[in-house]
Design an enzyme around this catalytic site. Structure first.
Site, PDB file in Angstrom:
ATOM      1  CD1 TRP A 143      -2.238   7.769  -0.177  1.00  0.00           C
ATOM      2  CD2 TRP A 143      -1.830   9.102   1.568  1.00  0.00           C
ATOM      3  NE1 TRP A 143      -1.831   6.977   0.866  1.00  0.00           N
ATOM      4  CE2 TRP A 143      -1.562   7.758   1.944  1.00  0.00           C
ATOM      5  CE3 TRP A 143      -1.637  10.133   2.498  1.00  0.00           C
ATOM      6  CZ2 TRP A 143      -1.131   7.430   3.216  1.00  0.00           C
ATOM      7  CZ3 TRP A 143      -1.195   9.789   3.768  1.00  0.00           C
ATOM      8  CH2 TRP A 143      -0.944   8.453   4.117  1.00  0.00           C
ATOM      9  CG  HIS A 186      -1.974  -1.020   1.195  1.00  0.00           C
ATOM     10  ND1 HIS A 186      -2.738  -1.334   2.300  1.00  0.00           N
ATOM     11  CD2 HIS A 186      -2.387  -1.846   0.222  1.00  0.00           C
ATOM     12  CE1 HIS A 186      -3.581  -2.312   1.993  1.00  0.00           C
ATOM     13  NE2 HIS A 186      -3.384  -2.636   0.733  1.00  0.00           N
ATOM     14  CB  THR A 187       0.344   4.604  -1.474  1.00  0.00           C
ATOM     15  OG1 THR A 187       0.267   4.084  -2.801  1.00  0.00           O
ATOM     16  CG2 THR A 187       1.102   5.920  -1.494  1.00  0.00           C
ATOM     17  CD  GLN A 188       2.807   2.139   4.123  1.00  0.00           C
ATOM     18  OE1 GLN A 188       2.610   2.492   5.276  1.00  0.00           O
ATOM     19  NE2 GLN A 188       2.081   1.212   3.529  1.00  0.00           N
ATOM     20  CD  GLN A 189       6.459   9.257   2.455  1.00  0.00           C
ATOM     21  OE1 GLN A 189       6.360   9.774   3.549  1.00  0.00           O
ATOM     22  NE2 GLN A 189       7.625   9.141   1.830  1.00  0.00           N
TER      23      GLN A 189
END
Length: 265
Positions: free
Chosen positions: A148, A41-44
């Site tokens: 995000w 998963h994209t963490q930031q």
């Protein structure tokens, strides 16, 4: 006998090499990486856009955003459009991760195409698009894999103006003036002071002037902004997104700021 020293001391994995056909240097290992096949998963956010501003005025909705996408603190991409028309009556503006916004654009375009192919003369309006985005953002958040972004959705349908916000948690609210990113701290008070209570009398030229002033303030104060921006309007006649235009700035005021330039006191 197993003639591969790298396998001595542990059972051979007959599932992958029952007949010892792999050379030593590429023989498969019995060790496994716990995270090799895990869900990633994209963490930031990586490449990001900053503030989007939007206001209601008497004829519809007006939205503004600059054209910068930053790679961390690097002003990397200076020709990115962060305002997206959805159908003929809805506009979406995005701050946050630009790859996630591109994914959302593809999802929205597919949604509009699917609706069109039904052939029932029905078109999704801003309220429906906002509801779709809020459910999508909340679903991704619930899977611990959020998109995000902070999104503004505005439009006009059946003579009714609509302006609302949704973020990566699925949080939503509506108001006459909304801003995302750093603009929520610096530009929003200016917008509220100039617009709220006057949105039914505010002309298009006045709304444009207010947004230009706020974009100028953000360029002065936000290190992730750019002096090139676009303004979009949504009225009963449709969605219009302007070409990118330069922002008129004046830095003469900086000479009076303590600590600027060669000043020592």
């Amino acid at each position: 006998m197993d003639h591969f020293p790298t396998n001595w001391g542990r059972p051979r994995n007959d599932l992958y090499d029952a007949y010892n056909t792999f050379p030593l240097h590429i023989r498969p290992s019995n060790k496994t990486d716990t995270f090799a096949d895990g869900v990633q998963h994209t963490q930031q956010p990586i490449v990001t856009g900053t503030s989007v501003l939007a206001v209601k005025y008497k004829d519809g909705i007006m939205m503004a955003a600059d054209n910068l996408a930053s790679y961390g603190s690097l002003a990397r991409f200076k020709d990115i459009q962060r305002l997206h028309a959805v159908g003929s009556s809805t506009l979406v503006g995005a701050s946050g991760d630009m790859s996630d916004f591109q994914y959302l654009q593809s999802q929205l375009d597919a949604l509009i195409t699917s609706e069109f192919t039904h052939g029932d003369s029905h078109e999704l309006g801003p309220e429906e698009v906002h509801e779709y985005l809020s459910r999508l953002m909340y679903a991704r958040r619930s899977k611990m894999n959020p998109l995000w972004n902070a999104l503004l959705v505005g439009g006009v349908k059946d003579g009714k103006r609509f302006l609302s916000y949704v973020d990566l948690l699925g949080t939503t609210y509506s108001a006459a003036t909304i801003a995302t990113g750093f603009g929520a701290y610096i530009a929003l008070p200016l917008l509220r002071n100039a617009v709220e209570g006057r949105e039914d009398q505010l002309t298009e030229d006045a709304a444009r002037h207010i947004l230009q002033d706020c974009m100028r303030v953000l360029y002065y104060r936000d290190a992730r902004s750019l002096n090139k921006y676009q303004i979009a309007t949504v009225t009963a006649t449709g969605v219009t997104i302007s070409d990118a235009k330069p922002l008129d700035t004046n830095w003469a005021f900086a000479e009076g700021i303590r600590g600027y330039g060669a000043q020592t006191q």
